[in-house]
Design a protein around this motif. Structure first.
Motif, short mmCIF file in Angstrom:
data_model
loop_
_atom_site.label_atom_id
_atom_site.label_comp_id
_atom_site.label_asym_id
_atom_site.label_seq_id
_atom_site.Cartn_x
_atom_site.Cartn_y
_atom_site.Cartn_z
N VAL A 185 46.54 28.23 28.86
CA VAL A 185 47.12 28.61 30.14
C VAL A 185 46.51 29.94 30.61
O VAL A 185 46.54 30.93 29.89
N THR A 187 46.45 33.01 33.51
CA THR A 187 47.32 33.67 34.48
C THR A 187 46.46 34.56 35.38
O THR A 187 45.59 35.29 34.91
N HIS A 188 46.70 34.45 36.69
CA HIS A 188 45.97 35.30 37.63
C HIS A 188 46.89 35.67 38.78
O HIS A 188 48.00 35.14 38.91
N HIS A 190 47.69 35.90 42.79
CA HIS A 190 47.38 35.36 44.11
C HIS A 190 47.89 36.36 45.15
O HIS A 190 49.02 36.87 45.03
N VAL A 196 50.23 33.47 39.25
CA VAL A 196 49.99 32.02 39.21
C VAL A 196 49.47 31.67 37.83
O VAL A 196 48.60 32.36 37.28
N ARG A 197 50.02 30.60 37.24
CA ARG A 197 49.53 30.10 35.95
C ARG A 197 48.89 28.74 36.16
O ARG A 197 49.38 27.91 36.91
N THR A 198 47.78 28.52 35.46
CA THR A 198 47.08 27.25 35.58
C THR A 198 46.45 26.89 34.24
O THR A 198 46.24 27.77 33.39
N ALA A 199 46.16 25.63 34.04
CA ALA A 199 45.56 25.18 32.79
C ALA A 199 44.05 25.41 32.80
O ALA A 199 43.39 25.18 33.82
N ARG A 200 43.54 25.88 31.69
CA ARG A 200 42.10 26.06 31.54
C ARG A 200 41.40 24.72 31.64
O ARG A 200 41.94 23.67 31.26
N LEU A 212 37.52 31.11 36.00
CA LEU A 212 38.22 31.11 37.28
C LEU A 212 37.57 32.16 38.17
O LEU A 212 37.72 33.36 37.94
N MET A 215 40.33 31.75 44.16
CA MET A 215 41.55 30.99 44.38
C MET A 215 41.26 29.77 45.26
O MET A 215 40.25 29.71 45.95
N ALA A 216 42.17 28.81 45.24
CA ALA A 216 42.08 27.71 46.18
C ALA A 216 42.18 28.29 47.59
O ALA A 216 43.03 29.14 47.86
#
Length: 247
Positions: A185, A187-188, A190, A196-200, A212, A215-216
């Motif tokens: 996981v 964390t960055h 936004h 925001v947490r996202t899966a590697r 990463l 951002m989107a």
């Protein structure tokens, strides 16, 4: 997209299949693999081609070996599917996943769970017998493990040296030791929503590691950047915006 000798056209559509997160992603992976196959075929001289995938076919193909083996050979004796054989066991305070396919594993489980007599029970003493009597086997161990806490069940199953693990809730995933060890996981921050947490990305590349980078994008965030890459001047972009062609 146009098609031709050195082009291919990929289409993804849903048909009548009810969409779900699994079906959507399975179809996307099927489409990606199909495109790679089309590219390889093109490099081998087959030319461009139209590639079509859909949710129904992709999902059934993905599930087939695990869920449809009895239907694959309908005249053969029925055996439990993975969904039956690998069903989790409910404990006093949660759930555990565990499996003991070999006779040696089964005997160790019976010993550690305090039911040594089941190791010699003709209904379960061999793998073939456990498969043949899978419903009874499931009932016996569901009742047995239902009297354990999750921690005690995992302790006994681990000592029996069989594959086992707790069934985690979504929030428990973040504190799982293996998830932490793998740094799964990320964390960055936004600028709008905060943390925001996202899966590697699941594949690890030794020479070209993923990272990463951005951002989107928000709606229209990269319009100027994209149009500049396409050769539009600032004046062109300003006119497109003033004419209401771009936001």
């Amino acid at each position: 997209m146009t098609s031709g000798k050195n082009r291919f056209h990929a289409v993804v559509h849903g048909g009548d299949f009810v969409k779900s997160a699994t079906a959507d992603k399975t179809t996307a992976m099927t489409g990606a693999n199909a495109v790679l196959g089309a590219l390889l075929a093109r490099s081998n001289g087959a030319g461009g081609q139209h590639v079509e995938v859909n949710l129904l076919d992709s999902t059934l193909s993905w599930m087939w070996l695990d869920y449809f083996w009895n239907e694959s050979v309908p005249e053969a004796p029925r055996t439990p599917t993975y969904s039956e054989w690998y069903s989790p066991w409910q404990t006093i305070d949660g759930w555990v996943g565990a499996i003991w396919p070999s006779d040696e594993q089964y005997a160790r489980v019976c010993l550690k769970l305090g039911v040594s007599h089941l190791a010699d029970d003709p209904r379960f003493a061999t793998r073939e017998a456990r498969i043949r009597n899978s419903n009874e086997h499931q009932r016996e161990f569901a009742k047995l493990l239902g009297e354990f806490t999750t921690a005690d069940a995992l302790k006994a199953l681990s000592e029996a040296d069989v594959p086992c693990a707790p069934v985690l809730s979504i929030t428990e995933v973040f504190n799982n030791p293996q998830v932490k060890h793998n740094e799964t996981v990320l964390t960055h921050h936004h600028p709008v929503v905060g943390q925001v947490r996202t899966a590697r990305f699941p594949a690890r590349f030794s020479k070209t590691p993923t990272q990463l980078e951005r951002m989107a994008p928000d709606k229209g965030e990269h319009t100027d950047e994209v149009l500049t890459e396409l050769g539009r001047s600032p004046a062109d972009i300003a006119k497109l915006r003033s004419d209401g062609i771009i936001a």
